[in-house]
Design an enzyme around this catalytic site. Structure first.
Site, PDB file in Angstrom:
ATOM      1  CE  LYS A 130      -2.688   0.788   3.799  1.00  0.00           C
ATOM      2  NZ  LYS A 130      -2.490   2.162   4.275  1.00  0.00           N
TER       3      LYS A 130
ATOM      4  NE  ARG B 205       6.187   6.790   0.573  1.00  0.00           N
ATOM      5  CZ  ARG B 205       5.385   6.526   1.596  1.00  0.00           C
ATOM      6  NH1 ARG B 205       4.361   5.687   1.453  1.00  0.00           N
ATOM      7  NH2 ARG B 205       5.575   7.088   2.777  1.00  0.00           N
TER       8      ARG B 205
ATOM      9  NE  ARG C 281      -5.160   8.565  11.135  1.00  0.00           N
ATOM     10  CZ  ARG C 281      -4.658   7.667  10.289  1.00  0.00           C
ATOM     11  NH1 ARG C 281      -5.434   7.131   9.368  1.00  0.00           N
ATOM     12  NH2 ARG C 281      -3.394   7.320  10.360  1.00  0.00           N
TER      13      ARG C 281
ATOM     14  CD  GLN D   6       0.637   8.332   7.008  1.00  0.00           C
ATOM     15  OE1 GLN D   6       0.151   9.187   7.743  1.00  0.00           O
ATOM     16  NE2 GLN D   6       0.014   7.208   6.715  1.00  0.00           N
TER      17      GLN D   6
ATOM     18  CG  ASP E 268       0.796   0.177   9.516  1.00  0.00           C
ATOM     19  OD1 ASP E 268       0.419   1.039  10.332  1.00  0.00           O
ATOM     20  OD2 ASP E 268       1.136   0.459   8.349  1.00  0.00           O
TER      21      ASP E 268
ATOM     22  CE  LYS F  39      -0.107   4.603  12.836  1.00  0.00           C
ATOM     23  NZ  LYS F  39       0.538   5.218  11.678  1.00  0.00           N
TER      24      LYS F  39
ATOM     25  NE  ARG G 174      -4.680   0.132  13.528  1.00  0.00           N
ATOM     26  CZ  ARG G 174      -4.062   0.330  12.386  1.00  0.00           C
ATOM     27  NH1 ARG G 174      -2.757   0.458  12.362  1.00  0.00           N
ATOM     28  NH2 ARG G 174      -4.739   0.406  11.268  1.00  0.00           N
TER      29      ARG G 174
HETATM   30  C1  S3P Z   1       2.747   4.884   6.099  1.00  0.00           C
HETATM   31  C2  S3P Z   1       3.349   5.252   7.281  1.00  0.00           C
HETATM   32  C3  S3P Z   1       2.833   4.849   8.604  1.00  0.00           C
HETATM   33  C4  S3P Z   1       1.864   3.677   8.508  1.00  0.00           C
HETATM   34  C5  S3P Z   1       0.862   3.863   7.400  1.00  0.00           C
HETATM   35  C6  S3P Z   1       1.565   4.002   6.058  1.00  0.00           C
HETATM   36  C7  S3P Z   1       3.331   5.358   4.833  1.00  0.00           C
HETATM   37  O1  S3P Z   1       2.137   5.936   9.152  1.00  0.00           O
HETATM   38  O2  S3P Z   1       1.200   3.500   9.741  1.00  0.00           O
HETATM   39  O3  S3P Z   1      -0.022   2.744   7.330  1.00  0.00           O
HETATM   40  O4  S3P Z   1       2.961   4.848   3.758  1.00  0.00           O
HETATM   41  O5  S3P Z   1       4.174   6.267   4.887  1.00  0.00           O
HETATM   42  P1  S3P Z   1       2.889   7.088  10.013  1.00  0.00           P
HETATM   43  O6  S3P Z   1       3.769   7.820   9.092  1.00  0.00           O
HETATM   44  O7  S3P Z   1       1.779   7.941  10.543  1.00  0.00           O
HETATM   45  O8  S3P Z   1       3.608   6.344  11.088  1.00  0.00           O
END
Ligand code: S3P
Length: 424
Positions: free
Chosen positions: A22, A27, A120, A167, A312, A339, A343
């Site tokens: 995912k 990206r 969030r 992220q 995750d 999340k 969670r």
């Molecule tokens: C992700 C980063 C993680 C992860 C999310 C996907 C990403 O989140 O929990 O499912 O694709 O960069 P955080 O950056 O908030 O930790």
């Protein structure tokens, strides 16, 4: 939708293709949209989250053409102002990464999401983007979606992240492509490196400094630029593979091969934790297949510095801990509160109502092994809680009824088909 009923028993045997990762899917879609020409992506994630990213890109004028269920062609180049607000559904990765890219474009947009996204935290991206020169207005609640991003120039900054978040890092790296000067993001706890790896793959200028002597801090610097068109085959998602890895470990008589799983930096933490607990799990260095057979588990301690590398996977590791002998202590899980659901709470309330003995102490989670009983649970709209309860249901003494099962479509619409294919 009807609740999903999981009857206990049997074992998991055979081979499975984990769905496309995912994080990589979001990206590569964004990079292909920015590239001047046609890119081809194989094996994208088919979940709702990635669909939302595709819909947003379509609203921005990008042409996406599905050749078959595995191949997508994307004509990138110039993005145009959308006629409506952009809706990310439940996808935190879409809203945070996309905000970085949109802040650099010469038009204004409004981003919004579902009820969970609106709760969030978004200040973690808004604050550094504003430091880069973006103008962002939260339309209902400070620091939350919906928000509008107005057109304006960006300048590169050096930014030390406050929370370990791929992220946030990815958001600032996408913004950096449109900034004047360099953009540097410094991490104290390393997070997943997909943005860095993919930027390099599509010919963008990225410099990564190795961790300093204290072993904790590393930085990535991006120069402004435009990706070259590319072909990318998305590897299997380790976060989805983790469900089968734990399922095969705790169901006696199981033996599963999960094909071609991405286990790069900060995505393979669950393998280390399961191995420490006594799992029979190995990865083939040539095919990247994960091979797992059932085994007895013992409790372990998972340190705070390990959490970004398995962020995750905590719900499904909690299921493993509930089936282990002794105590498992997860440290520093504060980020789990923000999340898709809270969670930390939903692991304890839902897997707890299936017989898991667990306590929250500050930001730590302490689980006493001892088995699971099954029962009635709710996903709270969280795909990973729903799938963790399903795996827990396989080893429970009674049936498990999972309401809110539709949440699974967020990332793994084929989960039940794959479960049925492996179940013997
Ligand atoms: C992700 C980063 C993680 C992860 C999310 C996907 C990403 O989140 O929990 O499912 O694709 O960069 P955080 O950056 O908030 O930790």
């Amino acid at each position: 939708m009807k609740p999903e009923i999981i009857e206990p028993g049997g074992c998991l045997v055979g081979q499975i293709n984990a769905p496309g990762d995912k994080s990589i899917s979001h990206r590569v879609l964004m990079l292909a949209s920015l590239a001047d020409g046609e890119s081809t992506i194989h094996g994208l994630s088919r979940g709702q989250d990635v669909k939302h990213t595709m819909e947003i890109l379509t609203s921005l004028g990008v042409q996406l053409e599905e050749k078959d269920s595995d191949v997508l062609r994307i004509q990138g180049g110039e993005l145009k102002e959308p006629s409506e607000k952009l809706f990310v559904g439940n996808s935190g990765t879409s809203i945070r990464l996309m905000s970085g890219m949109l802040a650099g474009l010469p038009f204004s947009v409004t981003l919004d999401g579902d009820e969970s996204i609106r709760k969030r935290p978004m200040e973690r991206i808004i604050e550094p983007l504003e430091r880069m020169g973006a103008t962002i207005s939260c339309l209902e609640t400070a620091g939350r979606a919906p928000f509008r991003i107005d057109a304006g120039g960006l300048k590169g900054i050096e930014y030390q992240m406050e929370v370990p978040s791929a992220q946030v890092k990815g958001c600032l790296m996408f913004a950096g492509l449109f900034a004047t000067g360099d953009t540097t993001v410094i991490e104290t706890t390393p997070t997943r490196t997909h943005t860095e790896e993919l930027f390099q793959e599509v010919g963008l200028d990225v410099f990564i400094t190795a961790p300093t002597a204290d072993g904790f801090s590393e930085s990535v610097t991006v120069k402004p630029g435009q990706p070259k068109p590319f072909i990318h085959k998305v590897k299997g998602d380790p976060s989805q593979a983790a469900f089968w890895a734990v399922g095969a470990t705790i169901l006696k008589g199981s033996e599963v091969a999960i094909k071609n799983v991405y286990t790069g930096h900060a995505r393979d933490g669950f393998i280390g934790v399961l191995s420490r607990m006594g799992a029979d799990i190995t990865q083939d260095p040539v095919t990247n297949d994960l091979n797992v057979a059932s085994s007895e588990l013992v409790g372990t301690v998972v340190e705070e510095t390990e959490i970004p590398g398995l962020i995750d996977e905590v719900p499904i590791l909690a299921v493993a801990a509930a089936c282990a002998d002794g105590e498992t202590h997860f440290k520093g899980l504060g980020e789990l509160r923000v999340k898709e659901s809270n969670r930390l709470e939903t692991i304890v309330s839902e897997i707890g109502s299936m017989g898991m003995k667990a306590e929250i102490s500050g930001d730590d989670l302490v689980i006493q092994g001892g088995g699971l009983t099954g029962g009635k649970v709710d996903s709270h709209g969280d795909h990973r809680i729903a799938m963790s309860c399903a795996i827990a249901g396989l080893v429970s003494s009674n049936a498990t009824e999972i309401s809110g099962w539709e949440a699974v479509a967020t990332s793994y619409p084929g989960f039940i088909d794959d479960l049925n294919a492996l179940r013997k």
